[in-house]
Write a protein that holds these residues in place. Structure first.
Motif, mmCIF file in Angstrom:
data_model
loop_
_atom_site.group_PDB
_atom_site.id
_atom_site.type_symbol
_atom_site.label_atom_id
_atom_site.label_comp_id
_atom_site.label_asym_id
_atom_site.label_seq_id
_atom_site.Cartn_x
_atom_site.Cartn_y
_atom_site.Cartn_z
ATOM 1 N N MET A 361 114.735 -17.813 -80.163
ATOM 2 C CA MET A 361 115.699 -17.097 -79.301
ATOM 3 C C MET A 361 115.037 -16.969 -77.924
ATOM 4 O O MET A 361 114.116 -16.166 -77.729
ATOM 5 C CB MET A 361 116.029 -15.714 -79.866
ATOM 6 C CG MET A 361 116.802 -15.763 -81.170
ATOM 7 S SD MET A 361 117.202 -14.105 -81.784
ATOM 8 C CE MET A 361 115.631 -13.547 -82.406
ATOM 9 N N ASN A 362 115.501 -17.767 -76.989
ATOM 10 C CA ASN A 362 114.818 -17.864 -75.689
ATOM 11 C C ASN A 362 114.747 -16.523 -74.961
ATOM 12 O O ASN A 362 113.738 -16.185 -74.348
ATOM 13 C CB ASN A 362 115.562 -18.900 -74.826
ATOM 14 C CG ASN A 362 114.669 -19.457 -73.740
ATOM 15 O OD1 ASN A 362 113.449 -19.520 -73.914
ATOM 16 N ND2 ASN A 362 115.262 -19.852 -72.636
ATOM 17 N N CYS A 363 115.835 -15.762 -75.042
ATOM 18 C CA CYS A 363 115.847 -14.474 -74.326
ATOM 19 C C CYS A 363 114.781 -13.538 -74.897
ATOM 20 O O CYS A 363 114.015 -12.911 -74.150
ATOM 21 C CB CYS A 363 117.243 -13.837 -74.403
ATOM 22 S SG CYS A 363 117.895 -13.692 -76.080
ATOM 23 N N ALA A 441 126.055 -13.051 -76.901
ATOM 24 C CA ALA A 441 125.362 -13.907 -75.925
ATOM 25 C C ALA A 441 126.124 -13.975 -74.607
ATOM 26 O O ALA A 441 125.537 -14.306 -73.568
ATOM 27 C CB ALA A 441 125.213 -15.310 -76.494
ATOM 28 N N ILE A 444 124.423 -11.890 -72.032
ATOM 29 C CA ILE A 444 123.081 -12.395 -71.695
ATOM 30 C C ILE A 444 123.212 -13.660 -70.853
ATOM 31 O O ILE A 444 122.510 -13.848 -69.854
ATOM 32 C CB ILE A 444 122.249 -12.626 -72.984
ATOM 33 C CG1 ILE A 444 122.007 -11.269 -73.665
ATOM 34 C CG2 ILE A 444 120.915 -13.318 -72.674
ATOM 35 C CD1 ILE A 444 121.322 -11.321 -75.003
ATOM 36 N N TYR A 450 118.706 -17.561 -69.397
ATOM 37 C CA TYR A 450 118.013 -17.749 -70.675
ATOM 38 C C TYR A 450 118.729 -18.759 -71.588
ATOM 39 O O TYR A 450 118.095 -19.568 -72.257
ATOM 40 C CB TYR A 450 117.913 -16.421 -71.442
ATOM 41 C CG TYR A 450 116.984 -15.393 -70.839
ATOM 42 C CD1 TYR A 450 115.769 -15.752 -70.265
ATOM 43 C CD2 TYR A 450 117.311 -14.027 -70.876
ATOM 44 C CE1 TYR A 450 114.916 -14.796 -69.736
ATOM 45 C CE2 TYR A 450 116.458 -13.067 -70.359
ATOM 46 C CZ TYR A 450 115.268 -13.453 -69.787
ATOM 47 O OH TYR A 450 114.426 -12.505 -69.273
ATOM 48 N N CYS A 451 120.047 -18.648 -71.640
ATOM 49 C CA CYS A 451 120.776 -19.401 -72.670
ATOM 50 C C CYS A 451 120.710 -20.911 -72.437
ATOM 51 O O CYS A 451 120.721 -21.685 -73.400
ATOM 52 C CB CYS A 451 122.231 -18.939 -72.738
ATOM 53 S SG CYS A 451 122.364 -17.198 -73.180
ATOM 54 N N CYS A 454 117.917 -22.587 -74.384
ATOM 55 C CA CYS A 454 117.698 -22.021 -75.724
ATOM 56 C C CYS A 454 118.021 -23.018 -76.850
ATOM 57 O O CYS A 454 118.922 -23.849 -76.710
ATOM 58 C CB CYS A 454 118.582 -20.781 -75.895
ATOM 59 S SG CYS A 454 118.241 -19.875 -77.419
ATOM 60 N N PRO A 468 122.327 -16.053 -82.739
ATOM 61 C CA PRO A 468 122.287 -14.869 -83.622
ATOM 62 C C PRO A 468 122.915 -13.628 -82.976
ATOM 63 O O PRO A 468 123.483 -12.790 -83.684
ATOM 64 C CB PRO A 468 120.782 -14.653 -83.848
ATOM 65 C CG PRO A 468 120.148 -15.981 -83.615
ATOM 66 C CD PRO A 468 120.993 -16.656 -82.574
ATOM 67 N N PHE A 469 122.841 -13.514 -81.659
ATOM 68 C CA PHE A 469 123.452 -12.345 -81.012
ATOM 69 C C PHE A 469 124.962 -12.342 -81.249
ATOM 70 O O PHE A 469 125.569 -11.280 -81.404
ATOM 71 C CB PHE A 469 123.171 -12.353 -79.498
ATOM 72 C CG PHE A 469 121.790 -11.856 -79.134
ATOM 73 C CD1 PHE A 469 121.582 -10.537 -78.753
ATOM 74 C CD2 PHE A 469 120.699 -12.702 -79.178
ATOM 75 C CE1 PHE A 469 120.314 -10.078 -78.426
ATOM 76 C CE2 PHE A 469 119.431 -12.257 -78.850
ATOM 77 C CZ PHE A 469 119.226 -10.935 -78.474
HETATM 78 FE FE1 SF4 Z 1 119.446 -15.451 -76.426
HETATM 79 FE FE2 SF4 Z 1 121.500 -16.486 -77.804
HETATM 80 FE FE3 SF4 Z 1 121.234 -17.002 -75.207
HETATM 81 FE FE4 SF4 Z 1 119.532 -18.037 -76.988
HETATM 82 S S1 SF4 Z 1 121.727 -18.441 -76.842
HETATM 83 S S2 SF4 Z 1 119.024 -17.117 -75.025
HETATM 84 S S3 SF4 Z 1 119.371 -16.371 -78.464
HETATM 85 S S4 SF4 Z 1 121.614 -15.011 -76.136
#
Ligand code: SF4
Ligand code: FAD
Ligand code: DLZ
Length: 522
Positions: A361-363, A441, A444, A450-451, A454, A468-469
């Motif tokens: 999970m990159n974030c 997500a 985010i 971040y995404c 990922c 997963p979020f």
């Molecule tokens: Fe975080 Fe999901 Fe975005 Fe990956 S895809 S960075 S796990 S929110």
């Protein structure tokens, strides 16, 4: 360098004054001028260094700031004792060390400033009951308002709200007020504080220092104090003296404030600090006061001739005059039961990647690795990445608290607990906030880059690479439907859930169960 303590004799009114590691306020009335027959003591104690598994930078910052403060006091003519971790007179805790000093017969009185943490307040009150000398507790003279002000604002109200409290603090101090009205015609410019960082933006680097804290780190290692995270001991970057803190404040007002509000909620893989002030440690150990920080920022805004817009300055004032003081008010209104609340009955252990950042999970990987390297993550990383994941996954709030309390340089229970257990984990059932801060997500991705890098797909919630979020967000709503569906602020989530096909709801539940089963492997 340790200088000898001037010979003060017991039995002739010598007072021992204890200065805790977060009471480094040179403007306190204790320090207006050196008093005869007063000896100050600062102590590094094992209990404080181990009540949580602290980041090594946090320990170095506290000890470094305490040592510098002791030196400063000595240079002003005060009699100061500084007990290091390995000093034979350090007995492992504040209470035991103070008791042993007082039992020596050297002192006729004991004074201390009211501790900000319940745990320490109780311990020192107990010590005071057990010693034979006269004891006095004084205010720490740091905060904008006292707990009684908080109680008065909310007398007759059914619930606490930050907004109501914040307005009263602004009225009391006249912050951003004109003729009794808020400047700009509104109290709160939160809606303008949610911009994503544009690709072209280049936030200035943080102002850092290069102090040598090797001897402190060696001392901590010798004492086998467990710690987390990394440190560059010959070039320690955090502000640990009042002079440093004033420079950071000045840098903030010149370079960062012009964009603070707009990008307050933004996150970016290349910019760890964005336009944040990095003043929380200096504020929390009282090297600098909330009032002078706010007044300096308002002065910079006024002097900018419109170059700094109202939403930048209001966003900043709100954090300090609003959130910081509000959290303290809640803490003292609700302790000690607050630290046991678990409204959502969350019980899962914290997964390993909170300690090593090793997750796809990159974030989460970014927020945790940054925290391990810097002892810092900004508010939205704490709230909407690590905190969001923890609440969605149903992690035990006591484990979440312990993590936040250890890892962040600014973490002291009075401010950590309402932020974590309250605002972030909703374990208080809605005392701090009106709804759980959860998101899929979508949020985010909106606020960060971040995404795009990922392993998981931020648009998917069902597939093997579904974020997963996303899955946990919908599953969380279903899991807690009974407790949450009547909350008007989450109504939209439940309305969307109602429209979801039953097969999709089942698929989400199944996928969420798999995710939670394999939570260590995400
Ligand atoms: Fe975080 Fe999901 Fe975005 Fe990956 S895809 S960075 S796990 S929110
Ligand atoms: P900036 O973004 O520059 O903000 C300026 C100042 O406003 C901060 O220095 C801080 O004093 C104050 N502030 C901003 N938000 C808050 C808040 N929610 N509560 C209290 N003060 C605030 N802050 C701590 O000081 N100690 C903590 O232990 C702590 N734990 C947190 C845990 C969680 C789960 C969350 C969501 C937030 C937490 N915060 C905590 C609040 C906030 O994240 C930090 O104050 C901030 O990131 C510190 O960085 P900064 O100085 O660059 O802040
Ligand atoms: C956080 C901390 C640490 C790691 N060590 C000490 C210490 O050895 N001595 C000290 O006076 N303070 C320390 N602190 C900060 C304290 O935990 C803080 O001063 C108290 O909890 C009061 O709120």
């Amino acid at each position: 360098m340790q200088r000898p303590v001037p010979p003060l004799q017991g039995g002739c009114g010598v007072i021992l004054r204890l200065i805790l590691g977060d009471q480094l306020n040179i403007n306190h009335s204790w320090f207006h001028e050196p008093a005869k027959n007063v000896e100050y003591v600062l102590m590094e104690v094992r209990e404080e260094a181990t009540y949580a598994r602290h980041h090594i930078q946090k320990i170095a910052a506290f000890f470094g700031a305490m040592q510098s403060f002791a030196e400063d006091l000595r240079s002003r003519g005060f009699a100061v004792r500084y007990l290091t971790l390995d000093d034979p007179e350090s007995r492992g805790s504040f209470g035991a060390t103070v008791k042993s000093l007082l039992d020596s017969g050297r002192y006729d009185g004991f004074e201390y400033q009211a501790p900000d943490e319940y745990r320490v307040r109780e311990a020192l009150a107990e010590t005071a009951r057990r010693v034979k000398v006269r004891t006095q507790v004084v205010e720490s003279e740091h905060f904008l308002v006292e707990p009684a002000f908080f109680q008065k604002v909310f007398a007759g109200h059914k619930r606490y709200t930050m907004e109501l409290f914040y307005r009263e603090v602004r009225r009391r101090y006249g912050f951003l007020m004109e003729d009794g009205e808020p400047i700009g015609g509104r109290w709160n410019f939160d809606a303008e504080n949610r911009k994503k960082l544009p690709a072209s933006a280049a936030p200035p680097p943080p102002l850092t220092f290069a102090r040598d804290v090797t001897s402190i780190v060696d001392r901590v290692r010798r004492a086998k104090i467990p710690s987390i995270g990394s440190i560059a001991p010959t070039a320690f970057g955090w502000a640990i003296t009042r002079g440093d803190a004033l420079q950071v404040l000045d840098y903030f007002c010149r370079e960062l404030l012009p964009h603070f509000g707009s990008y307050q909620d933004a996150m970016h893989t290349d910019h760890r600090f964005l336009f944040h002030s990095r003043l929380s440690f200096a504020l929390n150990v009282k090297l600098i006061s909330p009032r002078e920080v706010i007044e300096a920022a308002i002065e910079a805004w006024r002097g900018s001739d419109g170059a700094i817009s109202i939403e930048q300055i209001e966003g900043f004032v709100r954090q300090i005059a609003g959130w910081r003081e509000f959290m303290r008010g809640i803490y003292w209104a609700r302790m000690p039961e607050y630290r046991t609340l678990n409204f959502l009955e969350a019980a899962r252990p914290l997964p390993h990647y909170f300690w090593d950042g090793d997750t796809r999970m990159n974030c989460v990987a970014h927020a945790v690795k940054q925290s391990l390297e810097e002892s810092y993550a900004h508010h939205i990383q704490r709230l909407m990445v690590t905190g969001n994941f923890a609440i969605l996954a149903g992690i035990d709030p006591t484990e979440v608290d312990a993590w936040y309390l250890g890892i962040y340089i600014d973490a002291l229970e009075w401010v950590e607990l309402p932020n974590t257990r309250g605002m972030s984990q909703f374990a208080d059932g809605g005392i701090v906030g009106t709804k759980p801060y959860t998101s899929s997500a979508q949020y985010i991705n909106k606020m960060s880059n971040y995404c795009s890098g990922c392993f998981y797909n931020f648009k998917d919630k069902f597939g093997e690479r579904g974020c997963p979020f996303n899955t946990l967000y919908w599953d969380f709503l279903m899991r807690h439907q009974e407790k949450l569906e009547k909350n008007p602020r989450i109504g939209m989530g439940y309305r969307q859930l109602d429209k979801m096909a039953p097969a999709d709801r089942t698929a989400i539940k199944q996928k969420a169960a798999e995710i939670l089963d394999q939570i260590e492997e995400l």
